[in-house]
Design a protein around this motif. Structure first.
Motif, PDB file in Angstrom:
ATOM      1  N   VAL A 342       0.837  -1.205   0.000  1.00  0.00           N
ATOM      2  CA  VAL A 342       0.000   0.000   0.000  1.00  0.00           C
ATOM      3  C   VAL A 342       0.868   1.250   0.000  1.00  0.00           C
ATOM      4  O   VAL A 342       0.588   2.226  -0.715  1.00  0.00           O
ATOM      5  N   VAL A 343       1.925   1.227   0.786  1.00  0.00           N
ATOM      6  CA  VAL A 343       2.843   2.378   0.821  1.00  0.00           C
ATOM      7  C   VAL A 343       3.489   2.589  -0.546  1.00  0.00           C
ATOM      8  O   VAL A 343       3.659   3.728  -1.000  1.00  0.00           O
ATOM      9  N   ASP A 344       3.817   1.499  -1.220  1.00  0.00           N
ATOM     10  CA  ASP A 344       4.493   1.601  -2.513  1.00  0.00           C
ATOM     11  C   ASP A 344       3.533   2.018  -3.630  1.00  0.00           C
ATOM     12  O   ASP A 344       3.902   2.794  -4.518  1.00  0.00           O
ATOM     13  N   ARG A 345       2.308   1.496  -3.603  1.00  0.00           N
ATOM     14  CA  ARG A 345       1.322   1.810  -4.642  1.00  0.00           C
ATOM     15  C   ARG A 345       0.000   2.219  -3.990  1.00  0.00           C
ATOM     16  O   ARG A 345      -0.976   1.467  -4.005  1.00  0.00           O
ATOM     17  N   PRO A 346      -0.067   3.377  -3.390  1.00  0.00           N
ATOM     18  CA  PRO A 346      -1.269   3.766  -2.630  1.00  0.00           C
ATOM     19  C   PRO A 346      -2.494   4.040  -3.493  1.00  0.00           C
ATOM     20  O   PRO A 346      -3.615   3.912  -2.999  1.00  0.00           O
ATOM     21  N   LEU A 347      -2.314   4.420  -4.734  1.00  0.00           N
ATOM     22  CA  LEU A 347      -3.458   4.809  -5.560  1.00  0.00           C
ATOM     23  C   LEU A 347      -4.016   3.655  -6.388  1.00  0.00           C
ATOM     24  O   LEU A 347      -5.234   3.497  -6.494  1.00  0.00           O
ATOM     25  N   THR A 348      -3.167   2.851  -6.978  1.00  0.00           N
ATOM     26  CA  THR A 348      -3.631   1.803  -7.888  1.00  0.00           C
ATOM     27  C   THR A 348      -3.560   0.406  -7.292  1.00  0.00           C
ATOM     28  O   THR A 348      -4.276  -0.492  -7.737  1.00  0.00           O
ATOM     29  N   GLY A 349      -2.722   0.209  -6.291  1.00  0.00           N
ATOM     30  CA  GLY A 349      -2.554  -1.119  -5.741  1.00  0.00           C
ATOM     31  C   GLY A 349      -1.828  -2.048  -6.712  1.00  0.00           C
ATOM     32  O   GLY A 349      -1.388  -1.649  -7.789  1.00  0.00           O
ATOM     33  N   LEU A 350      -1.713  -3.316  -6.329  1.00  0.00           N
ATOM     34  CA  LEU A 350      -1.024  -4.305  -7.148  1.00  0.00           C
ATOM     35  C   LEU A 350      -1.914  -4.870  -8.242  1.00  0.00           C
ATOM     36  O   LEU A 350      -1.413  -5.522  -9.171  1.00  0.00           O
ATOM     37  N   GLY A 351      -3.213  -4.655  -8.143  1.00  0.00           N
ATOM     38  CA  GLY A 351      -4.155  -5.228  -9.103  1.00  0.00           C
ATOM     39  C   GLY A 351      -4.992  -6.308  -8.456  1.00  0.00           C
ATOM     40  O   GLY A 351      -4.537  -7.030  -7.562  1.00  0.00           O
ATOM     41  N   TRP A 352      -6.232  -6.420  -8.903  1.00  0.00           N
ATOM     42  CA  TRP A 352      -7.169  -7.390  -8.323  1.00  0.00           C
ATOM     43  C   TRP A 352      -6.639  -8.813  -8.490  1.00  0.00           C
ATOM     44  O   TRP A 352      -6.276  -9.245  -9.570  1.00  0.00           O
ATOM     45  N   GLY A 353      -6.571  -9.543  -7.366  1.00  0.00           N
ATOM     46  CA  GLY A 353      -6.115 -10.924  -7.383  1.00  0.00           C
ATOM     47  C   GLY A 353      -4.633 -11.101  -7.586  1.00  0.00           C
ATOM     48  O   GLY A 353      -4.170 -12.225  -7.862  1.00  0.00           O
ATOM     49  N   GLN A 354      -3.835 -10.041  -7.416  1.00  0.00           N
ATOM     50  CA  GLN A 354      -2.412 -10.107  -7.716  1.00  0.00           C
ATOM     51  C   GLN A 354      -1.515 -10.178  -6.491  1.00  0.00           C
ATOM     52  O   GLN A 354      -0.296 -10.326  -6.632  1.00  0.00           O
ATOM     53  N   PHE A 355      -2.073 -10.077  -5.280  1.00  0.00           N
ATOM     54  CA  PHE A 355      -1.204  -9.977  -4.105  1.00  0.00           C
ATOM     55  C   PHE A 355      -0.369 -11.235  -3.898  1.00  0.00           C
ATOM     56  O   PHE A 355       0.819 -11.144  -3.534  1.00  0.00           O
ATOM     57  N   GLU A 356      -0.947 -12.411  -4.101  1.00  0.00           N
ATOM     58  CA  GLU A 356      -0.211 -13.639  -3.822  1.00  0.00           C
ATOM     59  C   GLU A 356       1.058 -13.736  -4.654  1.00  0.00           C
ATOM     60  O   GLU A 356       2.067 -14.280  -4.199  1.00  0.00           O
ATOM     61  N   GLU A 357       1.017 -13.219  -5.894  1.00  0.00           N
ATOM     62  CA  GLU A 357       2.191 -13.273  -6.767  1.00  0.00           C
ATOM     63  C   GLU A 357       3.013 -12.002  -6.698  1.00  0.00           C
ATOM     64  O   GLU A 357       4.233 -12.042  -6.501  1.00  0.00           O
ATOM     65  N   GLU A 358       2.348 -10.858  -6.857  1.00  0.00           N
ATOM     66  CA  GLU A 358       3.068  -9.588  -6.917  1.00  0.00           C
ATOM     67  C   GLU A 358       3.485  -9.079  -5.538  1.00  0.00           C
ATOM     68  O   GLU A 358       4.315  -8.163  -5.440  1.00  0.00           O
ATOM     69  N   GLY A 359       2.914  -9.644  -4.475  1.00  0.00           N
ATOM     70  CA  GLY A 359       3.243  -9.175  -3.135  1.00  0.00           C
ATOM     71  C   GLY A 359       4.491  -9.791  -2.545  1.00  0.00           C
ATOM     72  O   GLY A 359       4.949  -9.364  -1.470  1.00  0.00           O
ATOM     73  N   VAL A 360       5.079 -10.770  -3.215  1.00  0.00           N
ATOM     74  CA  VAL A 360       6.256 -11.458  -2.668  1.00  0.00           C
ATOM     75  C   VAL A 360       7.411 -10.491  -2.375  1.00  0.00           C
ATOM     76  O   VAL A 360       8.041 -10.581  -1.313  1.00  0.00           O
ATOM     77  N   PRO A 361       7.729  -9.540  -3.273  1.00  0.00           N
ATOM     78  CA  PRO A 361       8.862  -8.638  -2.973  1.00  0.00           C
ATOM     79  C   PRO A 361       8.652  -7.746  -1.760  1.00  0.00           C
ATOM     80  O   PRO A 361       9.620  -7.112  -1.299  1.00  0.00           O
ATOM     81  N   TYR A 362       7.442  -7.684  -1.229  1.00  0.00           N
ATOM     82  CA  TYR A 362       7.170  -6.776  -0.117  1.00  0.00           C
ATOM     83  C   TYR A 362       7.317  -7.443   1.251  1.00  0.00           C
ATOM     84  O   TYR A 362       7.077  -6.807   2.277  1.00  0.00           O
ATOM     85  N   PHE A 363       7.699  -8.708   1.283  1.00  0.00           N
ATOM     86  CA  PHE A 363       7.975  -9.374   2.557  1.00  0.00           C
ATOM     87  C   PHE A 363       9.332  -8.916   3.091  1.00  0.00           C
ATOM     88  O   PHE A 363      10.276  -8.712   2.326  1.00  0.00           O
TER      89      PHE A 363
END
Length: 483
Positions: A342-363
């Motif tokens: 959310v801090v990195d992309r506060p306006l658009t987010g990662l995309g619907w249904g994308q957190f499991e894949e696109e969220g890995v770098p944010y751990f």
């Protein structure tokens, strides 16, 4: 000699004559190909079934479809290629919105802010899905259809009509009580046996679904099963408080207790917390329940202590679940990753249904816990939506939900709706609490919420639904409720 009388009249023969031609064609097709004939028979049977459902009172159609939603996504394990739950729900909604045979005289549809906001949210999600290419993904599409928007939105529009009369609300009440009896028994049999009574058999298959060591029911997921059990318990308490016949009253009360026992058997801390806080709030907030406060408290304590003592292994399992650290680490890591996204992309987010894949770098590696939960959905619905849709998207979702709840409970309910209001408030509180621990995109749980909300909105939203009922439709809940 007098000629013998025919067993059927000439008029009767003429009425059946039009069927002779398709019957003959089907016979000839069977001579050519048995498989083709069977396909034709199945197709005709399916069309006939749809025709029958189309002519049912939508209170039956939607109630049956809602109850069958507990098998959503698991029909293949039962041997059915297509789930009848969506068929019943979608046809029931279509009957209402398109003025089918049972709804030709329905009141004029009036949209309200919650519907507009939810529709706007769907547009945002579709746009996000198209941009990120997740709309073609089966999980993302089904989450959009069942878990957050399309079908729930249509249920919000249809429920005020489908459950307009006392008789129609009684259909929903009876269906959910019967469902609660089934879910409660399955939770009991999963915990204490015998296993042969757990049906369908896939419930006990550890390779299907999650949480095989807990009471997870046909939903094969302990949190979703706990919400379904608690929702049915809330509705069963409507029957226990409103039914006049003692047999029906005690049966409904028994189902409510059985469902609450099932919530304990799920061995899920978020469900325990949601049930305890929700019931405590409603007992203190609603006057008709205050007189039962002491009795409900004693019953709850006796029930929990008794089950922990009498059910073999339950106490140890509950202790293990209460002290388990891995789910806590997963939740902290996933929520931290979602917050970083959310801090990195506060306006658009990662995309619907994308957190499991696109969220890995944010751990990130924390000082006091290992990195776990990578590749899982966020364990907080608010953070999960914010990570995928951005802050504007999650705020739109929150405002839409608040508008729906306000429209459902914002006024004193008319006669016949009082206990439904209490059940809806209790269930909504439980949903909000659980949403802080999981990604709450559960088809049955969300659809039940929308059905109850739509039912309560009816008298407020439609001009000729002013809450007055005819003597033939006099509701079974005469006592007013004040919060």
């Amino acid at each position: 000699m007098t000629a013998p009388a025919l067993p059927v009249s000439g008029e009767s023969l003429r009425s059946w004559a039009p069927l002779a031609i398709p019957a003959a064609l089907l016979f000839l097709l069977g001579l050519y190909s048995t498989q083709a004939a069977l396909l034709v028979i199945v197709g005709v049977g399916a069309l006939a079934g749809i025709w029958v459902i189309w002519h049912l009172d939508p209170a039956w159609t939607l109630s049956i479809g809602l109850a069958l939603m507990v098998f959503n996504g698991r029909w293949a394990e039962i041997g059915l290629p297509i789930g009848p739950d969506r068929v019943f729900v979608l046809i029931g909604i279509a009957v209402v919105l398109l003025r089918g045979p049972a709804m030709v005289d329905r009141p004029r549809l009036r949209l309200y802010p919650g519907v507009w906001l939810l529709a706007a949210l769907l547009i945002v999600i579709v746009g996000s899905s198209l941009f990120n290419g997740s709309l073609g993904d089966r999980t993302g599409f089904l989450d959009l259809a069942d878990g957050i928007g399309v079908v729930p939105l249509l249920m919000l529009l249809a429920a005020p009509f489908a459950f307009r009369t006392a008789r129609q609300r009684a259909i929903l009440l009876g269906t959910l009580i019967a469902l609660g009896a089934y879910l409660g028994l399955m939770a009991l049999f999963e915990t204490v046996g015998p296993d042969v009574l757990v049906q369908p058999a896939y419930i006990l298959d550890p390779n299907v679904g999650l949480h095989a060591e807990r009471a997870r029911g046909p939903l094969v997921e302990a949190v979703h099963n706990g919400l379904a059990l608690f929702g049915c318990a809330c509705v069963a308490l409507i029957g226990a408080l409103s039914f006049r016949e003692k047999t029906a009253k005690y049966f409904a009360l028994g189902v409510a207790i059985l469902c609450l026992m099932g919530c304990l058997f799920t061995l899920t801390r978020s469900i325990w917390l949601a049930v305890a806080f929700s019931m405590l709030f409603c007992v203190l907030a609603f006057k008709p329940l205050r007189r039962y406060a002491s009795g409900m408290t004693i019953l709850g304590v006796v029930l929990v202590v008794g089950l922990l003592v009498l059910v073999p292994g339950l106490s140890d399992s509950a202790d293990n679940r209460a002290g388990s650290q891995l789910p806590v680490w997963d939740r902290l890591n996933l929520n931290s990753a979602a917050a970083n996204a959310v801090v990195d992309r506060p306006l658009t987010g990662l995309g619907w249904g994308q957190f499991e894949e696109e969220g890995v770098p944010y751990f990130r590696l924390a000082e006091n816990r290992p990195v776990t939960g990578v590749g899982q959905p966020a364990h907080n619905t608010f953070l999960g939506h914010a990570a995928e849709l951005g802050l504007p998207g999650v705020m739109l979702w929150i405002i839409a939900m608040l508008a729906i709840v306000a429209a459902a409970v914002g006024r004193q309910p008319p006669e016949g709706y009082e206990y439904w209001r209490i059940a809806f408030v209790a269930y909504t509180i439980a949903l909000v609490i659980v949403a802080n621990f999981v990604m709450l995109i559960y088809p049955f749980a969300i659809l039940l919420f929308c059905a109850l909300a739509g039912l309560l909105m009816g008298p407020r939203l439609y001009a000729d639904m002013d809450g007055r009922t005819s003597p033939a439709e006099r509701p079974a809940t005469p006592s007013p409720v004040s919060a």
